[in-house]
Design a protein around this motif. Sequence first.
Motif, PDB file in Angstrom:
ATOM      1  N   ASP A   1      25.966 -15.902  -6.518  1.00 25.91           N
ATOM      2  CA  ASP A   1      26.575 -17.200  -6.809  1.00 25.91           C
ATOM      3  C   ASP A   1      27.925 -17.141  -7.510  1.00 25.91           C
ATOM      4  O   ASP A   1      28.231 -17.976  -8.359  1.00 25.91           O
ATOM      5  CB  ASP A   1      25.601 -18.056  -7.641  1.00 25.91           C
ATOM      6  CG  ASP A   1      24.347 -18.395  -6.846  1.00 25.91           C
ATOM      7  OD1 ASP A   1      24.490 -18.811  -5.691  1.00 25.91           O
ATOM      8  OD2 ASP A   1      23.234 -18.219  -7.382  1.00 25.91           O
TER       9      ASP A   1
ATOM     10  N   TRP B   1      24.472 -16.023  -2.093  1.00 27.22           N
ATOM     11  CA  TRP B   1      24.586 -17.349  -2.719  1.00 27.22           C
ATOM     12  C   TRP B   1      23.240 -18.019  -2.526  1.00 27.22           C
ATOM     13  O   TRP B   1      22.700 -18.023  -1.394  1.00 27.22           O
ATOM     14  CB  TRP B   1      25.741 -18.132  -2.085  1.00 27.22           C
ATOM     15  CG  TRP B   1      27.053 -17.646  -2.604  1.00 27.22           C
ATOM     16  CD1 TRP B   1      27.754 -18.161  -3.636  1.00 27.22           C
ATOM     17  CD2 TRP B   1      27.820 -16.509  -2.148  1.00 27.22           C
ATOM     18  NE1 TRP B   1      28.899 -17.428  -3.874  1.00 27.22           N
ATOM     19  CE2 TRP B   1      28.958 -16.403  -2.976  1.00 27.22           C
ATOM     20  CE3 TRP B   1      27.635 -15.544  -1.148  1.00 27.22           C
ATOM     21  CZ2 TRP B   1      29.917 -15.402  -2.823  1.00 27.22           C
ATOM     22  CZ3 TRP B   1      28.584 -14.547  -0.993  1.00 27.22           C
ATOM     23  CH2 TRP B   1      29.710 -14.481  -1.821  1.00 27.22           C
TER      24      TRP B   1
ATOM     25  N   ASN C   1      30.272 -22.034  -0.987  1.00 27.32           N
ATOM     26  CA  ASN C   1      29.955 -20.650  -1.360  1.00 27.32           C
ATOM     27  C   ASN C   1      31.230 -19.816  -1.367  1.00 27.32           C
ATOM     28  O   ASN C   1      32.258 -20.231  -0.840  1.00 27.32           O
ATOM     29  CB  ASN C   1      28.970 -20.034  -0.350  1.00 27.32           C
ATOM     30  CG  ASN C   1      27.577 -20.647  -0.456  1.00 27.32           C
ATOM     31  OD1 ASN C   1      27.308 -21.432  -1.369  1.00 27.32           O
ATOM     32  ND2 ASN C   1      26.714 -20.294   0.472  1.00 27.32           N
TER      33      ASN C   1
END
Lengths: 414, 364
Positions: A114, A137, A145
């Motif tokens: 992330d 992600w 993303n």
Amino acid sequence: MKSYHLLFIIAASFLFLLSCKEGSKTEVALSVENLQAELQKRLITAEAGDKIILPAGTFSFKRSLSLNDTPDITIKGAGKGKTILSFKGQIEGAEGILAKNVKGLTLEGFTVADSKGDAIKVQGCTNVIMRDLETTWTNGKLATNGAYGLYPVSSTNVLMEECEASFAMDAGIYVGQSTNVVVRNNYVHDNVAGLEIENTRNGEVYKNIARNNTGGMLIFDMPDLPQANGDRIKFYNNLMENNNGENFAPKGMVVSTIPPGSGMIIMSHSNIEAHDNIIRGHKTLGIAVNSWLFTGVPFESKDFDPYATNIHLHDNEITDTKGPSDNTTEYGQLITNLLGGEAYDLIIDGILKPGEPSSYCFTNNGDITFVNLNAGLGTALEDMTKNMNNDLSKFDCALPDFDTSEHDAWLAGM
Amino acid sequence: MKNIIFIFLILLSFVFSNCSNGPKRILINPEKPFEKLSQYNFFKGELADLDPVDRVLPYDLNSPLFSDYAHKSRFVWMPEGTSANYTEDHVLDFPKGTALIKNFFYNNDETDPAKGRRILETRILVNNGDEWEGLGYTWNDEQTEAIYNIIGDIKEVSWINPEGQNQRVDYIIPNKNQCKSCHAFDNVSKPIGPKVRNLNKDFTYPEGTMNQLEKWSETGYLTGMENIANAPAVAVWDDSGSYDLHTRAMAYLDINCGHCHNPKGAANTSGLTLEADSEVGLPLGVYKATVSAGAGTGGHTYSIVPGNPEESIMIYRMKSDNPGAMMPEIGRRMIHTEGVALIADWIKSMDPAEFSGGTVETLN
């Protein structure tokens, strides 16, 4: 008198420090308690040869982690999925981890999740090993993303193996403008582009698996970059399967034009040999070979060669390529309009480098469906409708082998 | 050799520290930074007043880098008997040992200077002969001292802007590695601002107003300037009375983007060159497709679409505060509304007819 005494102590301590600096190999193990606070500090104060060991656990960061200049650094976690560096709450930095100008870099055994931008960017480094890493992600396929998962760029001698990259809104693995590259045994899935080799020279890509991406594996040359052209890439024993995922890249990016259902796309890159790959289950195309000119996007660099030349595809298994083909992207719509929604195992734009008509050789790929759009005679839809053909026979040829052994000496020394 | 010099310096410092009544010496060893800012003796009296001692010279730039509306108070110091050589090509050739001292602060209330200020950090760039070393000092909340800090920090800051509005930002003090994100030129750390063209302006010193280049020459900090009248000056980005739109836009891009976006900077992988003398065309981003802009495209194709700022990636990235999309990538958390307006006006003023949309036949 006192000053002399001190002077002596200072001189002695300096000599001691100097002797330490030579060839020291310090192993620094961070603990679960101090990792968050200490990791960046260790990356800044690292000395040549340091090995930074990360424990298992999930650790969150608000800012990018960065490493510069210090040679021979290893960052090693407990394994991908075990040591997790989470950037969910990131407020600063365009990547999760950024390593720049490091000669001798090993990143191994951790997950980066992330990050706001690219997950792991390795820029201008030499002798790089990226092993057993994961980038992902966790909120699914979102245009917000990060662009690249594993992103070595402008680097020399790069080995990427046993890594997993998913949910990047551009490419899971992206090797840009690098030289002497080996990418093997990686798994890329649910990205827009699974694995992409861009403007890279002398590489081997083998035993990788790409599934459920929009496009499985791409080999692109992009214009107007410092390393103007890529050269000599071998692709073999890879599996590209069911890359029919939606294209969730933001509009405007080159990959946003990749039609869902693309196994492998070669664009403008030259000297490619792809053999013994399995490419199956794609709804738009198995393999496409295009020139940059086909995109219609302008470029200026005189050094850039927009043509894909010396493309040798042989002994690949291209099966279950079955429409209806994509109709959600510009390129997909074009193909669908031209070919009536039927998917093809091999599609070429037919824009060949002037004077080199036989620079493509396609042999022994089984009983494949093939279309040559012959766009060299005109790129308008009506031109291609008129000029396209299915004649594979004129590409029945062989190209001389090319040498990708430059990285062998380095690999052997590891 | 370095060590011998260092030992000599330490020895010197011992000698001098014995004369308690004499002037305090400025000593800088970038390999062994002091723990506290006050130990450098750059300032006299209360540290927070940033009142420089003799030979620590304040300076300013025509167009500065935007840093979340923070003010910067800059000083230069060079070792006795040394000076910078005049050059118009790049940052001045500073002598070894030069220190550039930059203090970042916010006025509590921009409409009322009497309400004081808060200094957040002091960055010292020291020329060690091979390259410049960045030493960061973070100020305490009491504003009595700044402490050496390599890992940076995040500080919440509130203030009232010139329009009387309350502002708030999580101000980020960069870590030592991040110095190079902006300051690396061919992987060697260098200053960004102090070029002749950016220093060529008047400054109000305690003794009176004077052109900075002349003051530096008079102090002995600058040699080789033949005639101030011939020295170039970059535009003041927000002075529309004195400079035209194009010149101001180029000055803004030069200081805010050019340190990475040059052929030897960190952003050379993008192929975009944003320097004051960049050719107005593809190198500057006109009809230039992105390579790896990631989330930074905002759905747009070209960095600059002449006449159309809203379709230009450059504007999109300047208007973003998402770390994965915004430009510059670091050193900014807020949107520089006035800077965005300048670049948007400039792009709007470009005549699409003057630029070719492509050099190749197109498919569409």
